[in-house]
Write a protein that holds these residues in place. Structure first.
Motif, short mmCIF file in Angstrom:
data_model
loop_
_atom_site.label_atom_id
_atom_site.label_comp_id
_atom_site.label_asym_id
_atom_site.label_seq_id
_atom_site.Cartn_x
_atom_site.Cartn_y
_atom_site.Cartn_z
N VAL A 80 -7.48 -2.60 0.97
CA VAL A 80 -7.48 -3.87 1.71
C VAL A 80 -8.52 -3.77 2.82
CG1 VAL A 80 -6.17 -5.44 3.18
CG2 VAL A 80 -5.07 -4.39 1.20
N PHE A 81 -9.38 -4.79 2.89
CA PHE A 81 -10.42 -4.85 3.92
C PHE A 81 -10.23 -6.12 4.73
CE2 PHE A 81 -14.50 -6.28 5.52
CZ PHE A 81 -14.99 -5.14 6.14
N LEU B 273 0.84 -1.21 0.00
CA LEU B 273 0.00 0.00 0.00
C LEU B 273 0.87 1.25 0.00
CD1 LEU B 273 -2.70 -1.06 2.63
CD2 LEU B 273 -2.92 -1.09 0.14
N SER B 274 0.37 2.29 -0.62
CA SER B 274 1.11 3.56 -0.61
C SER B 274 0.96 4.28 0.71
CB SER B 274 0.64 4.45 -1.76
OG SER B 274 -0.75 4.71 -1.65
N SER B 275 -0.07 3.92 1.49
CA SER B 275 -0.28 4.50 2.82
C SER B 275 -0.98 3.48 3.69
CB SER B 275 -1.14 5.77 2.72
OG SER B 275 -1.64 6.13 4.00
N PRO B 276 -0.65 3.41 4.99
CA PRO B 276 -1.39 2.51 5.87
C PRO B 276 -2.89 2.81 5.90
CG PRO B 276 0.61 3.26 6.94
CD PRO B 276 0.47 4.06 5.68
N ASP B 277 -3.26 4.05 5.60
CA ASP B 277 -4.67 4.42 5.62
C ASP B 277 -5.46 3.86 4.45
OD1 ASP B 277 -4.62 5.82 8.03
OD2 ASP B 277 -3.93 7.65 7.06
N GLU B 278 -4.80 3.11 3.57
CA GLU B 278 -5.51 2.39 2.52
C GLU B 278 -6.00 1.02 3.00
OE1 GLU B 278 -3.50 4.27 -1.50
OE2 GLU B 278 -2.75 2.34 -0.75
N ALA B 279 -5.76 0.72 4.27
CA ALA B 279 -6.23 -0.54 4.87
C ALA B 279 -7.35 -0.24 5.86
CB ALA B 279 -5.09 -1.26 5.57
N LEU B 280 -8.31 -1.15 5.95
CA LEU B 280 -9.44 -1.05 6.87
C LEU B 280 -9.47 -2.30 7.73
CD1 LEU B 280 -12.07 -0.04 4.15
CD2 LEU B 280 -10.95 1.53 5.75
N PHE B 281 -9.63 -2.13 9.04
CA PHE B 281 -9.66 -3.25 9.98
C PHE B 281 -10.97 -3.19 10.76
CE2 PHE B 281 -5.18 -2.29 9.22
CZ PHE B 281 -4.71 -3.54 8.82
N TYR B 282 -11.93 -3.97 10.31
CA TYR B 282 -13.28 -3.97 10.89
C TYR B 282 -13.38 -4.99 12.02
CZ TYR B 282 -18.33 -4.87 11.21
OH TYR B 282 -19.61 -5.06 11.67
N THR B 283 -14.15 -4.66 13.04
CA THR B 283 -14.33 -5.56 14.18
C THR B 283 -15.80 -5.80 14.46
OG1 THR B 283 -12.32 -4.68 15.18
CG2 THR B 283 -13.74 -5.98 16.59
#
Length: 762
Positions: A459-460, A153-163
């Protein structure tokens, strides 16, 4: 006798309708519980498992977050809790052979009921780019795939971590730690879709986003107001607490757009008297129009202010702020506007006032009926105003009681699963682990869907849940998910989200609450926090569904090692080997968890977290006091020829998990595509009982969304209102239709028109 899963989807297009029932539980609930449990688990496994539900040496029921008393019944579970346990402890299995026989395109045509009935997933599964079906994959390769995508990813903020709210405290703490060490606060969770409005309102007004009452408070109350909640289906064990309160002299006001059997009469299966006759619960039923609750509480507040001696002036002077501005707004409340907003009569509201004034100790309970509107946060603030006026926070038998549905949704938030974390929490986390957490806010659920739609997220990762099934605007959400480069779901069973994938997809099978968890240091347990802030252990007792399963903490720890590599000083291997090590670190980061392990060892029933308003009448708000508020009164305005639709659960349902096709208390059997409409409203719109209609929602930008083929059921709804089950009606909720401040989807305020349609073909 264990039955096999259905081969084909049952026909759901011809539901049968009988008169709604007027009592909940009793012998029918016992019979239904045993049939479901034995079909999934068999007789011996049913007994072995259900007798451990909610026991001090057993496991926490995944079915709701209602607390247990210190003294437990032998059968400390309800019908729907038993269904949840049976679905998890089932002997049915989903193996790689199943996925080989069912391409993703086939899974996408199946109902949520059919998918859930197939059983427990036994191995990690991978959908490669361009493939049409999942294939078995090793755990090592699965974590390598996640690392490939995250590190690219170009930034960590392009990943989502749902709970999801079933995630344990230990797993939730590790997940948020990993996400922040990776570099993002993108930690959306299921609370964003349910009680986020409660947290937003309560944090501002009393300084903590949690309820302020205990079970003992309910038992001591003079008056309990249950607003926008159906405990008979969604929190059945709450009925026992209401029954006990009634026996001690409490009175109950129910505020709801439709009558619910569980609040009419409760046939307690724990006692002979309860089984035979039951206990009447509601003393006054206020059949309010959808979204009229703020107007009701505002007028009640005006009437309290107008009653000499009704205000607890000593409490108001010593503990509150903003009273004068609030009082001016409340005194301006208008009777005619309130009657129009609520659909109630003047006599009904005056009767409610009499009960309020006669009560020295009042509790207000609520759920999604208050939290999923555009004006939900002001509505809940008005509930707080109502309680503050008479000093009903911070004393026995009184307080706020937001009733949470998922078994550890409150604990996950306590552990730091939040896209807008407090600076003090991040400071403590960074100090403990030597990391630098990001300080900018992350994405909640709605903002996450927008980010996927717009290419901002790639990324999800979901720790449990059924994200696609739970979220609004189904077509938009599914298209957004398909934009992802990788979707990952930590799951016990199949659901719709596994059939709506990114370019690549992983299913990571995990242990459930019922499963025994053994790591290098020996047998483990996890902890959860219930709806009233009590933390306790949960210990599975069944052999895992497959030796290939990993626990949630193991999955997070191994993923973190694969992604962060040798550059991380966090002891991920130690966390996986012994969950007590995780709890030691929680104790050093999160207030209220000091001596975490020792307190659990010394008190098998768990311990209560501190709550300043409840324990000390201290309010840690910006003003240092409890805050009155004075928002303008809002309620939905519905055009002529339209209805205001609310989504709801059936009795054979837990969130998006469908146990069966019946809604016993409402008289619905054999199908879910029904819309409940008052007979006079249906007649005015030209729909006989049994006719079929498409539901078409209308949004402010002129866009429309359609859910076809719903059987019209003439039902005692509030006038101008309608109700239908989710997730089938999530398609009608625009992604942009959210609560102010909390950004919770407004799934209880959907303007719809009915268009004639034919009964769907089988």
């Amino acid at each position: 006798m264990v039955s096999k899963p259905p081969v084909g989807d049952p026909v759901q297009d011809a539901p049968q309708v009988a008169a709604p029932q007027h009592a909940a539980a009793g012998l029918p609930a016992i019979g239904h519980t045993l049939r479901i449990a034995q079909a999934q688990m068999g007789v011996r496994r049913t007994a072995r498992t259900l007798l451990k539900v909610n026991q001090k040496d057993g496991f926490d029921c995944p079915g709701c977050a209602w607390p247990e008393a210190d003294k437990r019944h032998v059968a400390e579970f309800c019908e729907n809790g038993a269904k949840a346990v049976a679905e998890e402890a089932t002997l049915r299995r989903v193996t790689p052979d199943f996925f080989a026989a069912h391409p993703v395109a086939d899974l996408a045509t199946r109902s949520g009921y059919w998918l859930g009935q197939q059983g427990r997933i036994t191995q990690p599964m991978y959908l490669p780019e361009g493939a049409d079906r999942y294939e078995a994959v090793s755990w090592e390769r699965a974590f390598a795939i996640i690392a490939e995508e995250l590190t690219a990813l170009s930034s960590p903020d392009e990943a989502l971590f749902y709970t999801s709210g079933r995630t344990s405290n230990e797993a939730a703490f590790l997940l948020q730690l990993f996400a922040r060490e990776f570099g993002t606060n993108n930690l959306p969770d299921c609370s964003n879709m349910c009680h986020e409005s409660s947290g937003s309102a309560l944090n501002e007004t009393i300084g903590i986003g949690k309820g302020s009452v205990s079970l003992e408070d309910l038992h001591q109350a003079d008056l309990i107001v249950v607003a926008g909640q159906n405990p008979g289906t969604n929190h059945p064990r709450m009925l026992s607490a209401l029954e006990k309160a009634k026996a001690a002299g409490a009175r109950i006001i129910s505020v709801n757009p439709l009558p619910e059997a569980g609040l009419e009469r409760f046939k307690n299966p724990q006692t002979p008297q309860g089984m035979l006759k039951g206990a009447a619960l509601t003393d006054l039923f206020l059949q309010i129009r959808i979204g009229g609750d703020q107007a009701l509480f505002r007028l009640l507040n005006k009437l309290v202010l107008d009653t000499p001696g009704a205000v607890d002036e000593e409490f108001v002077d010593a503990h509150t702020h903003g009273y004068e501005e609030f009082a001016a707004a409340a005194k301006a409340a208008d009777w005619e506007e309130t009657l129009a907003a609520t659909g109630l009569s003047r006599a009904e509201i005056e009767r409610a006032l009499e009960m309020v004034l006669a009560s020295e100790r009042t509790i207000v309970c609520w759920a999604m009926g208050l939290t999923q509107h555009k004006h939900s946060v002001p509505t809940i603030r008005e509930v707080v105003n109502f309680l503050l006026l008479r000093g009903n926070i911070g004393r026995p038998g009184a307080g706020v009681c937001p009733v949470r549905g998922h078994s550890n949704v409150q604990g996950d938030r306590t552990m730091g699963i939040f896209e807008r974390p407090a600076a003090a929490f991040l400071d403590a986390l960074d100090k403990e682990f030597g990391i630098v957490s990001p300080r900018h806010h992350g994405f909640d659920v709605v903002r996450s869907i927008e980010a996927l739609r717009d290419g901002e997220a790639k990324v999800f990762f979901a720790m449990g849940g059924n994200f696609v099934g739970a979220t609004p605007d189904t077509e938009v959400t599914e298209a957004a998910m398909r934009n992802a480069r990788l979707t990952v779901h930590v799951s016990t069973k199949l659901n719709r989200s596994h059939a709506v994938t990114g370019t690549r997809a992983l299913i990571l099978p995990t242990l459930g609450r019922t499963d025994k968890d053994v790591q290098k240091s020996g047998k483990q347990f996890v902890t959860v926090e219930d709806s009233m802030g009590l933390v306790h252990a949960s210990r599975g007792n069944l052999p895992p569904a497959s030796p290939q399963l990993l626990s949630e903490p193991s999955i997070v720890a191994r993923m973190a090692r694969a992604v962060l590599g040798a550059g991380s000083a966090t002891p991920w291997e130690d966390f996986e080997a012994d969950y007590a090590v995780i709890r030691d670190r929680i104790a050093r980061v999160i207030p209220g968890f000091q001596d975490f392990n020792a307190r659990l060892a010394g008190n098998p029933g768990g311990f209560a977290l501190p709550h300043a308003p409840r324990d000390e009448r201290r309010f840690p708000t910006a003003t240092g006091k409890a805050n009155f508020t004075a928002a303008p009164v809002e309620f939905p305005k519905v055009p002529e020829g339209r209805l205001l639709l609310q989504t709801l659960r059936s009795h054979d349902q837990y969130n998006t998990t469908i146990y069966g096709l019946d809604d016993r208390y409402r008289g619905i059997t054999g199908g879910r595509r029904v819309v409940l409409v008052h007979p006079e409203d249906a007649a005015a719109l030209g729909f006989a009982d049994g006719a079929y209609a498409d539901l078409v929602s209308e949004w402010t930008d002129g866009s429309e969304r359609r859910a076809p083929g719903f059987r019209v059921v003439h039902y005692p709804m509030a006038r101008g209102c309608a109700a239908a089950y989710y997730p089938e009606t999530n398609v009608l909720v625009p992604l942009e239709s959210t609560a102010d401040i909390s950004n919770t989807p407004a799934s209880k305020s959907v303007i719809v028109r009915l268009e004639e349609s034919r009964q769907p073909s089988a």
